[in-house]
Design a protein around this motif. Structure first.
Motif, PDB file in Angstrom:
ATOM      1  N   MET A  74     -28.558 -37.096  98.283  1.00  0.00           N
ATOM      2  CA  MET A  74     -28.984 -36.602  99.594  1.00  0.00           C
ATOM      3  C   MET A  74     -28.190 -35.355  99.961  1.00  0.00           C
ATOM      4  O   MET A  74     -27.213 -35.411 100.676  1.00  0.00           O
ATOM      5  N   LYS A  75     -28.615 -34.266  99.449  1.00  0.00           N
ATOM      6  CA  LYS A  75     -27.896 -33.024  99.686  1.00  0.00           C
ATOM      7  C   LYS A  75     -28.531 -32.251 100.839  1.00  0.00           C
ATOM      8  O   LYS A  75     -29.677 -32.451 101.195  1.00  0.00           O
ATOM      9  N   ASN A  76     -27.731 -31.363 101.401  1.00  0.00           N
ATOM     10  CA  ASN A  76     -28.221 -30.363 102.360  1.00  0.00           C
ATOM     11  C   ASN A  76     -28.651 -30.928 103.715  1.00  0.00           C
ATOM     12  O   ASN A  76     -29.396 -30.273 104.436  1.00  0.00           O
ATOM     13  N   ILE A  77     -28.199 -32.118 104.067  1.00  0.00           N
ATOM     14  CA  ILE A  77     -28.431 -32.598 105.429  1.00  0.00           C
ATOM     15  C   ILE A  77     -27.337 -32.017 106.321  1.00  0.00           C
ATOM     16  O   ILE A  77     -26.150 -32.245 106.096  1.00  0.00           O
ATOM     17  N   LYS A  78     -27.743 -31.281 107.331  1.00  0.00           N
ATOM     18  CA  LYS A  78     -26.787 -30.583 108.179  1.00  0.00           C
ATOM     19  C   LYS A  78     -26.099 -31.543 109.151  1.00  0.00           C
ATOM     20  O   LYS A  78     -26.723 -32.452 109.684  1.00  0.00           O
ATOM     21  N   LYS A  79     -24.815 -31.306 109.382  1.00  0.00           N
ATOM     22  CA  LYS A  79     -24.070 -32.127 110.340  1.00  0.00           C
ATOM     23  C   LYS A  79     -24.671 -32.021 111.734  1.00  0.00           C
ATOM     24  O   LYS A  79     -24.693 -32.995 112.490  1.00  0.00           O
ATOM     25  N   ALA A  80     -25.181 -30.855 112.069  1.00  0.00           N
ATOM     26  CA  ALA A  80     -25.808 -30.665 113.381  1.00  0.00           C
ATOM     27  C   ALA A  80     -27.046 -31.551 113.537  1.00  0.00           C
ATOM     28  O   ALA A  80     -27.325 -32.058 114.632  1.00  0.00           O
ATOM     29  N   ASP A  81     -27.783 -31.739 112.452  1.00  0.00           N
ATOM     30  CA  ASP A  81     -28.961 -32.613 112.498  1.00  0.00           C
ATOM     31  C   ASP A  81     -28.559 -34.076 112.645  1.00  0.00           C
ATOM     32  O   ASP A  81     -29.207 -34.837 113.367  1.00  0.00           O
ATOM     33  N   ILE A  82     -27.482 -34.460 111.973  1.00  0.00           N
ATOM     34  CA  ILE A  82     -27.000 -35.842 112.073  1.00  0.00           C
ATOM     35  C   ILE A  82     -26.582 -36.149 113.505  1.00  0.00           C
ATOM     36  O   ILE A  82     -26.858 -37.234 114.034  1.00  0.00           O
ATOM     37  N   LYS A  83     -25.956 -35.191 114.157  1.00  0.00           N
ATOM     38  CA  LYS A  83     -25.489 -35.404 115.533  1.00  0.00           C
ATOM     39  C   LYS A  83     -26.629 -35.595 116.515  1.00  0.00           C
ATOM     40  O   LYS A  83     -26.454 -36.179 117.590  1.00  0.00           O
ATOM     41  N   LYS A  84     -27.817 -35.098 116.167  1.00  0.00           N
ATOM     42  CA  LYS A  84     -28.978 -35.237 117.049  1.00  0.00           C
ATOM     43  C   LYS A  84     -29.602 -36.630 116.997  1.00  0.00           C
ATOM     44  O   LYS A  84     -30.382 -36.999 117.880  1.00  0.00           O
ATOM     45  N   ILE A  85     -29.271 -37.410 115.972  1.00  0.00           N
ATOM     46  CA  ILE A  85     -29.954 -38.676 115.756  1.00  0.00           C
ATOM     47  C   ILE A  85     -29.590 -39.707 116.842  1.00  0.00           C
ATOM     48  O   ILE A  85     -28.423 -39.947 117.124  1.00  0.00           O
ATOM     49  N   LYS A  86     -30.624 -40.290 117.425  1.00  0.00           N
ATOM     50  CA  LYS A  86     -30.478 -41.353 118.423  1.00  0.00           C
ATOM     51  C   LYS A  86     -31.200 -42.628 117.988  1.00  0.00           C
ATOM     52  O   LYS A  86     -30.895 -43.712 118.472  1.00  0.00           O
TER      53      LYS A  86
END
Length: 288
Positions: free
Chosen positions: A1-13
């Motif tokens: 699972m490469k290239n998942i941005k930390k900013a995108d992870i922080k958006k997850i609810k």
């Protein structure tokens, strides 16, 4: 699972999990380690949604183990037909296949010599070819634990299915592909058709899809797909996986589904693939 941005992870609810081929292992169970981690995620404020082709009565043991009522989770059943809000016991329903749809699809399936399955009145019922009908007592005995009310009918038996969530059609891939091609040419505006394996397709009404059900939940919670992490492995997951901010296709998914994947898990469903992904994404942010 490469290239998942930390900013995108922080958006997850919201975390949305398919069951068969995804959260379930080959024994149709969720491992204790996965259950514990999903409970911890809920304790940390994440919303858990189980989105499956199965029916609510089949999921009650897992809802209890995952403590989903305590944490106000959601259940999406029958590929998006029904949404259960566990906190309030409210149910939202999309469109069923009505008797006219059922009879029409069965008639077409007969012409392709397919086997047909549905869930009617909390019982899995099957219309099968003559050969399968003769061995149906053996099948019933072997599957008694998983399907205690399994019923079989022959072609042209009187069937009184007034309304069902979905119809499943089972055959060798060659026959099935011809059937799907025929339906796609004539009925694409009326039905959604999902491959769940090379040997099985499921058909629902056009407005029934896991993605539409998740969108309904998001609107209720003032969220969007930008806040969704989703896991799946089959044709009935593809739209959801494409719309979710982080849509992870299981390593063991159907080839057609893998070809459309944004991200692919490092491990299969039988290797705790969902848990492996969740740890990679959230371990540094969770409170124990």
């Amino acid at each position: 699972m490469k290239n998942i941005k930390k900013a995108d992870i922080k958006k997850i609810k919201m975390i949305v999990c398919d069951l068969d081929g995804t959260l379930f292992n080959h024994q149709k169970n969720i491992t204790k380690n996965t259950i514990d981690y999903l409970v911890n995620l809920q304790q940390n404020g994440y919303i858990l949604v189980l989105a499956t082709g199965r029916f609510y009565y089949e999921l009650e043991p897992f809802i209890q183990k995952l403590q989903m009522k305590k944490f106000n989770g959601y259940i999406v059943c029958c590929n998006g037909l029904t949404v259960y809000e566990l906190a309030s016991n409210k149910i939202h329903k999309f469109d069923y296949l009505e008797r006219e749809d059922i009879n029409e699809l069965i008639k077409i399936a007969y012409s392709f010599k397919l086997n047909i399955r549905t869930n009617y009145n909390n019982s899995y019922q099957n219309i099968v070819t003559r050969c399968l009908y003769y061995i149906s007592p053996i099948i019933t005995k072997v599957l008694a634990k998983r399907y205690p009310n399994l019923l079989f009918y022959r072609y042209n038996d009187a069937i009184d299915w007034q309304q069902v969530g979905k119809l499943c059609f089972i055959a060798r891939p060659g026959k099935l592909n011809k059937f799907v091609k025929h339906l796609s040419l004539q009925y694409s505006q009326r039905y959604q058709i999902y491959y769940t394996s090379p040997f099985c397709v499921e058909i629902v009404r056009q407005n029934v899809n896991k993605a539409y059900a998740i969108n309904y939940i998001c609107q209720k919670l003032s969220l969007s797909f930008d806040n969704v992490l989703a896991f799946g492995d089959g044709g009935n997951d593809e739209l959801l996986l494409s719309k979710a901010k982080i849509g992870i296709t299981m390593k063991n998914a159907l080839p057609k589904t893998l070809n459309k994947a944004k991200y692919i898990s490092n491990k299969t469903n039988n290797q705790d693939g969902v848990l492996d992904c969740l740890k990679e994404l959230f371990d540094t942010n969770l409170k124990v």
